[in-house]
Motif scaffolding. Structure first.
Motif, PDB file in Angstrom:
ATOM      1  N   THR A 436       0.836  -1.195   0.000  1.00  0.00           N
ATOM      2  CA  THR A 436       0.000   0.000   0.000  1.00  0.00           C
ATOM      3  C   THR A 436       0.875   1.252   0.000  1.00  0.00           C
ATOM      4  O   THR A 436       0.668   2.175  -0.773  1.00  0.00           O
ATOM      5  CB  THR A 436      -0.880   0.046   1.284  1.00  0.00           C
ATOM      6  N   ARG A 437       1.894   1.207   0.853  1.00  0.00           N
ATOM      7  CA  ARG A 437       2.701   2.424   1.014  1.00  0.00           C
ATOM      8  C   ARG A 437       3.713   2.613  -0.122  1.00  0.00           C
ATOM      9  O   ARG A 437       3.883   3.706  -0.648  1.00  0.00           O
ATOM     10  CB  ARG A 437       3.446   2.324   2.344  1.00  0.00           C
ATOM     11  N   ALA A 438       4.386   1.529  -0.531  1.00  0.00           N
ATOM     12  CA  ALA A 438       5.506   1.668  -1.482  1.00  0.00           C
ATOM     13  C   ALA A 438       5.108   2.392  -2.776  1.00  0.00           C
ATOM     14  O   ALA A 438       5.813   3.317  -3.200  1.00  0.00           O
ATOM     15  CB  ALA A 438       6.107   0.294  -1.788  1.00  0.00           C
ATOM     16  N   PRO A 439       3.977   2.048  -3.418  1.00  0.00           N
ATOM     17  CA  PRO A 439       3.636   2.762  -4.667  1.00  0.00           C
ATOM     18  C   PRO A 439       3.494   4.269  -4.448  1.00  0.00           C
ATOM     19  O   PRO A 439       3.939   5.066  -5.277  1.00  0.00           O
ATOM     20  CB  PRO A 439       2.306   2.127  -5.079  1.00  0.00           C
ATOM     21  N   HIS A 440       2.932   4.645  -3.307  1.00  0.00           N
ATOM     22  CA  HIS A 440       2.754   6.087  -3.048  1.00  0.00           C
ATOM     23  C   HIS A 440       4.093   6.755  -2.773  1.00  0.00           C
ATOM     24  O   HIS A 440       4.368   7.854  -3.272  1.00  0.00           O
ATOM     25  CB  HIS A 440       1.788   6.297  -1.883  1.00  0.00           C
ATOM     26  N   THR A 441       4.941   6.079  -2.006  1.00  0.00           N
ATOM     27  CA  THR A 441       6.271   6.639  -1.719  1.00  0.00           C
ATOM     28  C   THR A 441       7.022   6.849  -3.029  1.00  0.00           C
ATOM     29  O   THR A 441       7.622   7.898  -3.265  1.00  0.00           O
ATOM     30  CB  THR A 441       7.059   5.664  -0.813  1.00  0.00           C
ATOM     31  N   ALA A 442       6.955   5.828  -3.884  1.00  0.00           N
ATOM     32  CA  ALA A 442       7.668   5.907  -5.169  1.00  0.00           C
ATOM     33  C   ALA A 442       7.089   7.016  -6.031  1.00  0.00           C
ATOM     34  O   ALA A 442       7.827   7.838  -6.597  1.00  0.00           O
ATOM     35  CB  ALA A 442       7.559   4.567  -5.887  1.00  0.00           C
ATOM     36  N   ARG A 443       5.778   7.057  -6.104  1.00  0.00           N
ATOM     37  CA  ARG A 443       5.098   8.065  -6.935  1.00  0.00           C
ATOM     38  C   ARG A 443       5.454   9.473  -6.457  1.00  0.00           C
ATOM     39  O   ARG A 443       5.830  10.337  -7.236  1.00  0.00           O
ATOM     40  CB  ARG A 443       3.608   7.805  -6.831  1.00  0.00           C
ATOM     41  N   SER A 444       5.396   9.691  -5.158  1.00  0.00           N
ATOM     42  CA  SER A 444       5.653  11.064  -4.689  1.00  0.00           C
ATOM     43  C   SER A 444       7.143  11.410  -4.799  1.00  0.00           C
ATOM     44  O   SER A 444       7.495  12.565  -5.063  1.00  0.00           O
ATOM     45  CB  SER A 444       5.129  11.275  -3.272  1.00  0.00           C
ATOM     46  N   TYR A 445       8.007  10.391  -4.680  1.00  0.00           N
ATOM     47  CA  TYR A 445       9.442  10.672  -4.831  1.00  0.00           C
ATOM     48  C   TYR A 445       9.735  11.161  -6.247  1.00  0.00           C
ATOM     49  O   TYR A 445      10.365  12.208  -6.444  1.00  0.00           O
ATOM     50  CB  TYR A 445      10.278   9.421  -4.538  1.00  0.00           C
ATOM     51  N   VAL A 446       9.238  10.437  -7.273  1.00  0.00           N
ATOM     52  CA  VAL A 446       9.572  10.837  -8.646  1.00  0.00           C
ATOM     53  C   VAL A 446       8.874  12.148  -9.011  1.00  0.00           C
ATOM     54  O   VAL A 446       9.449  12.996  -9.710  1.00  0.00           O
ATOM     55  CB  VAL A 446       9.243   9.724  -9.671  1.00  0.00           C
ATOM     56  N   SER A 447       7.644  12.350  -8.491  1.00  0.00           N
ATOM     57  CA  SER A 447       6.938  13.602  -8.824  1.00  0.00           C
ATOM     58  C   SER A 447       7.630  14.796  -8.194  1.00  0.00           C
ATOM     59  O   SER A 447       7.797  15.840  -8.829  1.00  0.00           O
ATOM     60  CB  SER A 447       5.494  13.553  -8.322  1.00  0.00           C
ATOM     61  N   SER A 448       8.068  14.649  -6.952  1.00  0.00           N
ATOM     62  CA  SER A 448       8.704  15.818  -6.310  1.00  0.00           C
ATOM     63  C   SER A 448      10.080  16.084  -6.916  1.00  0.00           C
ATOM     64  O   SER A 448      10.497  17.242  -7.029  1.00  0.00           O
ATOM     65  CB  SER A 448       8.793  15.615  -4.797  1.00  0.00           C
ATOM     66  N   PHE A 449      10.759  15.034  -7.347  1.00  0.00           N
ATOM     67  CA  PHE A 449      12.052  15.227  -8.015  1.00  0.00           C
ATOM     68  C   PHE A 449      11.836  16.005  -9.315  1.00  0.00           C
ATOM     69  O   PHE A 449      12.505  17.006  -9.590  1.00  0.00           O
ATOM     70  CB  PHE A 449      12.698  13.861  -8.301  1.00  0.00           C
ATOM     71  N   ARG A 450      10.819  15.580 -10.075  1.00  0.00           N
ATOM     72  CA  ARG A 450      10.545  16.273 -11.349  1.00  0.00           C
ATOM     73  C   ARG A 450      10.150  17.729 -11.082  1.00  0.00           C
ATOM     74  O   ARG A 450      10.611  18.639 -11.764  1.00  0.00           O
ATOM     75  CB  ARG A 450       9.425  15.555 -12.124  1.00  0.00           C
ATOM     76  N   ALA A 451       9.300  17.910 -10.074  1.00  0.00           N
ATOM     77  CA  ALA A 451       8.850  19.284  -9.769  1.00  0.00           C
ATOM     78  C   ALA A 451      10.035  20.175  -9.394  1.00  0.00           C
ATOM     79  O   ALA A 451      10.116  21.338  -9.815  1.00  0.00           O
ATOM     80  CB  ALA A 451       7.828  19.241  -8.635  1.00  0.00           C
ATOM     81  N   ALA A 452      10.980  19.588  -8.667  1.00  0.00           N
ATOM     82  CA  ALA A 452      12.146  20.385  -8.225  1.00  0.00           C
ATOM     83  C   ALA A 452      13.030  20.765  -9.410  1.00  0.00           C
ATOM     84  O   ALA A 452      13.696  21.803  -9.390  1.00  0.00           O
ATOM     85  CB  ALA A 452      12.955  19.569  -7.215  1.00  0.00           C
ATOM     86  N   MET A 453      13.013  19.938 -10.468  1.00  0.00           N
ATOM     87  CA  MET A 453      13.856  20.221 -11.636  1.00  0.00           C
ATOM     88  C   MET A 453      13.108  20.999 -12.726  1.00  0.00           C
ATOM     89  O   MET A 453      13.702  21.399 -13.735  1.00  0.00           O
ATOM     90  CB  MET A 453      14.377  18.903 -12.210  1.00  0.00           C
ATOM     91  N   THR A 454      11.816  21.206 -12.543  1.00  0.00           N
ATOM     92  CA  THR A 454      11.040  21.901 -13.586  1.00  0.00           C
ATOM     93  C   THR A 454      11.487  23.341 -13.832  1.00  0.00           C
ATOM     94  O   THR A 454      11.548  23.779 -14.991  1.00  0.00           O
ATOM     95  CB  THR A 454       9.535  21.802 -13.264  1.00  0.00           C
ATOM     96  N   PRO A 455      11.884  24.094 -12.798  1.00  0.00           N
ATOM     97  CA  PRO A 455      12.389  25.445 -13.094  1.00  0.00           C
ATOM     98  C   PRO A 455      13.582  25.414 -14.066  1.00  0.00           C
ATOM     99  O   PRO A 455      13.717  26.291 -14.923  1.00  0.00           O
ATOM    100  CB  PRO A 455      12.792  25.981 -11.718  1.00  0.00           C
ATOM    101  N   ALA A 456      14.389  24.382 -13.980  1.00  0.00           N
ATOM    102  CA  ALA A 456      15.563  24.282 -14.867  1.00  0.00           C
ATOM    103  C   ALA A 456      15.197  23.688 -16.229  1.00  0.00           C
ATOM    104  O   ALA A 456      15.714  24.127 -17.261  1.00  0.00           O
ATOM    105  CB  ALA A 456      16.628  23.399 -14.216  1.00  0.00           C
ATOM    106  N   TRP A 457      14.293  22.707 -16.260  1.00  0.00           N
ATOM    107  CA  TRP A 457      14.045  21.962 -17.498  1.00  0.00           C
ATOM    108  C   TRP A 457      12.642  22.137 -18.069  1.00  0.00           C
ATOM    109  O   TRP A 457      12.289  21.502 -19.065  1.00  0.00           O
ATOM    110  CB  TRP A 457      14.366  20.473 -17.267  1.00  0.00           C
ATOM    111  N   GLY A 458      11.821  22.976 -17.441  1.00  0.00           N
ATOM    112  CA  GLY A 458      10.501  23.236 -18.019  1.00  0.00           C
ATOM    113  C   GLY A 458       9.603  22.011 -17.947  1.00  0.00           C
ATOM    114  O   GLY A 458       9.746  21.171 -17.052  1.00  0.00           O
ATOM    115  N   GLN A 459       8.679  21.906 -18.888  1.00  0.00           N
ATOM    116  CA  GLN A 459       7.691  20.822 -18.835  1.00  0.00           C
ATOM    117  C   GLN A 459       7.917  19.758 -19.910  1.00  0.00           C
ATOM    118  O   GLN A 459       7.144  18.812 -20.018  1.00  0.00           O
ATOM    119  CB  GLN A 459       6.272  21.404 -18.977  1.00  0.00           C
ATOM    120  N   HIS A 460       9.000  19.884 -20.692  1.00  0.00           N
ATOM    121  CA  HIS A 460       9.228  18.895 -21.753  1.00  0.00           C
ATOM    122  C   HIS A 460       9.299  17.477 -21.171  1.00  0.00           C
ATOM    123  O   HIS A 460       9.906  17.270 -20.115  1.00  0.00           O
ATOM    124  CB  HIS A 460      10.553  19.174 -22.472  1.00  0.00           C
TER     125      HIS A 460
END
Ligand SMILES: Cc1cc2nc3c(=O)[nH]c(=O)nc-3n(C[C@H](O)[C@H](O)[C@H](O)COP(=O)(O)OP(=O)(O)OC[C@H]3O[C@@H](n4cnc5c(N)ncnc54)[C@H](O)[C@@H]3O)c2cc1C
Length: 502
Positions: A436-460
């Motif tokens: 139950t927990r692992a999919p959410h942990t994984a999902r939020s980890y990759v989403s927050s990583f992407r969000a943190a890099m969006t100022p540098a790399w935009g939405q491509h």
């Protein structure tokens, strides 16, 4: 972490050279059991049923089963055939799986779906990141039985159900090659429609750049050949526009290249030097000879008990004597580990393939057009801070450039021709993890990583690393090509028989 990170594009540290896993076709198709009332159609969060897909009355599955090998929930092979390579989607239960061996069976299945308003999902290798080919509550049009291969000179025609492993073996046996991904169980059909990147990408371009024609069953049931001269718009869209919207591909014909000798090295650096190595690597690969390709990975998690690891694989198909000179700017960063190999095309693809075993993961992507600048430290911070419960997680920066840029961004639906790299944020969890927990942990980890890099790399973003949560997926994946792609999709599927969300 057995399979997900054994394929090179996501290869974990210790596992580099494993031979290709076999991909077996499954048997045991059972005749259709009793007809099912409409209300029984189920849906799951991964793939909500399109509006109006509930037709009145039971679905006459027997009628379809007279013409197409059909697997229904009561069939002995159902529980095996419904699974995709990502256990994350194991709860998905298709209404039925149409195991199509011919284009005629595909056309019959599409006509049946249209007549009875049954939502469909298309399945080739099954590696759709958001689980769209798992087909929860849908009729799966499964082309995996289509595994024929034939040569005409140096052109190879492959059935749409083939995965990369048998294709690479067939190419090598003719001393030919194609720039594809390296994971053995990925389907050539999904890979090609999204573009297709891998260890030979800079030297020979994308997989779709070698596509010369495709056999497609349209939503109408019509069977067409898409090529530069026939249905050119459809052909344009099949090269980078992503799968699941234009029709059901049943065969693909590629122009192959002579199989190269692949010189490669694997370089490692201490984590403390990451913030300096990242820009140096991007600077080097951004202007490196097109015969060189590289991936830079920063990975952490349970698989890395001593903390974040950083390494780069470099492949070279130029003359072996020129390898060190090409590598020199990167060697100036003083890597602490170096492992060189010279292999045949087949041995190289096998070394980068990994086991092909099923692995649970979540992932998302960017396409980087520039170096991250100060955001290099953001990369290090996120890759060093992997939450508990994840087996391996982090970032993989895979070089584009070289011959990818030899075609104009609008010449195919794959728009990212001028980009530096595809970037993948991945997180895997082991089968024993908290389901139950692992999919959410994984999902939020990759989403927050992407969000943190969006100022540098935009939405491509890269459509083959599809992310159901993207705000504007069409523009992220296809940029300026999106309006034309929407038009082509509407032309070839005016009634929206294909209802995949992205
Ligand atoms: C372990 C792993 C490694 C990967 N490595 C790479 C890599 O090295 N390089 C790279 O570029 N990508 C890579 N990918 C991404 C991969 O290319 C995409 O996930 C691709 O869409 C998978 O295609 P498939 O046929 O296996 O999957 P499927 O899930 O079967 O299909 C993918 C998409 O194509 C559609 N589709 C399926 N069959 C048909 C058909 N017959 N006609 C029309 N549309 C159809 C589906 O609707 C779906 O949208 C990797 C993915 C995984 C999971």
């Amino acid at each position: 972490m057995s399979s997900w990170n054994d394929g090179l594009m996501t290869a974990s540290w210790s596992r580099r050279a494993t031979l290709l896993g076999g991909v077996g076709a499954l048997t045991g198709l059972a005749a259709c059991d009793s007809q099912e009332p409409a209300a029984a159609r189920s849906s799951s969060p991964a793939l909500a049923l399109p509006a109006g897909s509930a037709s009145a009355g039971p679905i006459p599955w027997r009628r379809l089963a007279r013409h197409v090998p059909l697997v229904r929930p009561a069939s002995s092979s159902y529980d095996q055939l419904r699974l995709t390579p990502n256990p994350r989607w194991d709860s998905a239960r298709p209404l039925a799986i149409a195991r199509c061996t011919t284009a005629a069976q595909v056309a019959t299945t599409l006509a049946f779906a249209r007549e009875h308003q049954v939502p469909i999902a298309l399945r080739a290798g099954g590696h759709s990141y958001p689980g769209w080919s798992a087909g929860a509550g849908r009729l799966v049009v499964d082309v995996r039985p289509m595994t024929a291969m034939s040569w005409s000179g140096t052109s190879l025609t492959v059935g749409a159900g083939l995965t990369l492993a048998p294709i690479v073996a067939a190419l090598a046996s003719h001393d030919r090659a194609l720039p594809t991904g390296s994971c053995p169980t990925v389907g050539v059909t999904g890979l090609t429609q999204g573009g297709g990147v891998g260890v030979l990408t800079r030297a020979y371009g994308l997989t779709c750049d070698h596509l010369r024609s495709a056999e497609v069953v349209l939503a109408s049931g019509q069977r067409v050949t898409a090529s530069a001269d026939s249905h050119p718009d459809l052909f344009w869209a099949l090269r980078g526009g992503g799968g699941g919207h234009l029709g059901v591909v049943t065969a693909l014909t590629f122009a192959t290249v002579a199989a190269p000798t692949v010189v490669s090295t694997y370089l490692t650096w201490p984590a403390a030097r990451a913030a300096a190595v990242i820009p140096a690597w991007l600077d080097w690969i951004g202007s490196a000879d097109a015969r060189a390709w590289s991936t830079l990975k920063l990975l952490g998690g349970a698989a890395h008990p001593s903390g974040m690891s950083m390494g780069a694989t470099v492949t070279w198909v130029g003359p072996p004597a020129g390898f060190d000179a090409m590598l020199a700017p990167l060697l100036a960063t003083r890597p602490t580990g170096r492992f060189d190999h010279t292999r045949s095309y087949l041995a190289a693809m096998q070394a980068y393939a990994g086991s092909g075993a099923r692995e649970a993961f979540a992932a998302t992507s960017h396409v980087a057009y520039d170096a991250p600048g100060a955001a290099a430290s953001t990369i290090v911070a996120h890759a060093s801070d992997v939450p508990p419960g994840l087996h391996e997680a982090g970032i993989s920066i895979d070089a584009l450039g070289g011959h990818v840029g030899s075609l104009a961004p609008r010449s195919t639906a794959f728009v990212h021709r001028a980009a530096l790299a595809t970037v993948q944020y991945t997180a895997t969890w082991a089968s024993g993890a908290d389901a139950t927990r692992a999919p959410h942990t994984a999902r939020s980890y990759v989403s927050s990583f992407r969000a943190a890099m969006t100022p540098a790399w935009g939405q491509h973003a890269y459509v083959n690393y599809a992310d159901a949560s993207l705000a504007d997926p069409g523009t992220s994946y296809f940029g300026a090509n999106w309006p034309r792609l929407q038009q082509v999709r509407a032309t070839y599927d005016p009634d929206r028989l294909f209802t995949q969300p992205q």
